[in-house]
Write a protein that holds these residues in place. Structure first.
Motif: not given
Length: 257
Positions: A255-257, A248-251, A24-26
Motif C-alpha cells: 500500500x505504501x511503496x 502486516x508488513x507485506x500489506x 504496521x504491526x505491534x
C-alpha cells in the motif's frame, strides 16, 4: 518496547521531528533511515548508576560536568545534566565531554548546541509524563540523526530499556531512611545475565534462556508497559506471530511503496 517507543515518539513529536512514519504491526516500526550522530545524549537528574559509581570513587566531574559535594546515592541534582557518550560501532560506548566532541569534530558546535536543547526539552516532557503515572524519570539517553541538514530524534525514547524510573510515592522516604529506591528499568535482566556469568566481555557466552525465563521476563515487561504508559497491555489472541507480522508488513509495503 515497540509500542512504548511509539507512544513517546508521538508524544514528543512537537519538540523535535523523529524517524517514525508508521507502525504496521505491534512488533514493527517503519521509518526514516537517518544518518546517526556518533554520540548519545545521556540526561541525568539523579546521582545513580554510572554517575554514582564515578562520584563514589571520589571524582567530582563526569563528562566535563562538575558535580556538587555532599550528595549521596540517588540524590537529585540541582538541575538535569548532560553526560554524553561516544556511539561505538563495536565494544562499549565511552564517556566524552561536550568540549571533546566539538574539538574532535564529531559534531559541529552549532549542531551540538541544538542536540543539547532537544535533549533537555525531551527530558522535561518525559518528566511531566512520568509524573502523571506516579513515576520519576531518573535518567535516559537520546540518539539523534539527520537527513540532509534536518535533525531527527531516532531509536527508542523513554522506554525502560533506555531509561530509569523511580516510584515517586516512596522516593523521599527511602532517601531519608537510606534505603534502595524502587526502580522501573531493565535492571532485572542485567542482573540475571551477570548472575549467569555474562557481562558482555570478550570470550563470554550469552547464557541460555529457558522458556520459563522468557515468560517471566515477558510478564515483567508487560508490567513495565502498563506502569509507564498508564494503559492496559493488549494481548494477541494466540496464533502464529511470525505469520501475522509477515502479513502486516507485506500489506503495508504493497500500500505504501
Amino acid at each position: 518496547l515497540n509500542q512504548i517507543a511509539e507512544k513517546f515518539l508521538k508524544a514528543t513529536a512537537d519538540i523535535v521531528p523523529n524517524w517514525l512514519l508508521s507502525v504496521p504491526d505491534p512488533n514493527v516500526s517503519y521509518g526514516l533511515a537517518c544518518k546517526p550522530f556518533a554520540v548519545e545524549m545521556v540526561v541525568r537528574n539523579y546521582l545513580v548508576g554510572h554517575a554514582w559509581r564515578t562520584y563514589k570513587s571520589g571524582l567530582r566531574e563526569l563528562c566535563g560536568v562538575k558535580l556538587p559535594d555532599g550528595l549521596k546515592e540517588n540524590d537529585r541534582f540541582p538541575k538535569p545534566i548532560i553526560t554524553p557518550t561516544t556511539k561505538a560501532h563495536e565494544g562499549h560506548d565511552e564517556d566524552i565531554s561536550r568540549e571533546e566532541i566539538i574539538a574532535q569534530g564529531i559534531v559541529t558546535e552549532a549542531k551540538y548546541e541544538q542536540l543539547e536543547k532537544y535533549a533537555l526539552a525531551l527530558f522535561e516532557r518525559g518528566t511531566e509524563i512520568a509524573d502523571k503515572e506516579g513515576l520519576i524519570l531518573v535518567d535516559t539517553k537520546y540518539e539523534f540523526g539527520e537527513m540532509g541538514e534536518k535533525i531527527y530524534l531516532i531509536d527508542e525514547v523513554h522506554t525502560p530499556d533506555s531509561s530509569r524510573y523511580f516510584y515517586a510515592d516512596v522516593y523521599e522516604e527511602n532517601q531519608r531512611m537510606g534505603l534502595p529506591q524502587k526502580q522501573l528499568s531493565k535492571e532485572f535482566v542485567r542482573e540475571w545475565l551477570i548472575l549467569n556469568g555474562f557481562q558482555g566481555k570478550e570470550g563470554q557466552r550469552v547464557p541460555e534462556m529457558t522458556d520459563e525465563k522468557v515468560v517471566e521476563i515477558s510478564k515483567r515487561y508487560v508490567e513495565l508497559y502498563e506502569k509507564v504508559t498508564g494503559e492496559a497491555f493488549k494481548y494477541e489472541n494466540g496464533g502464529n506471530v511470525i505469520a501475522r507480522i509477515e502479513k502486516n508488513i507485506t500489506e503495508f509495503l504493497k500500500e505504501n511503496l
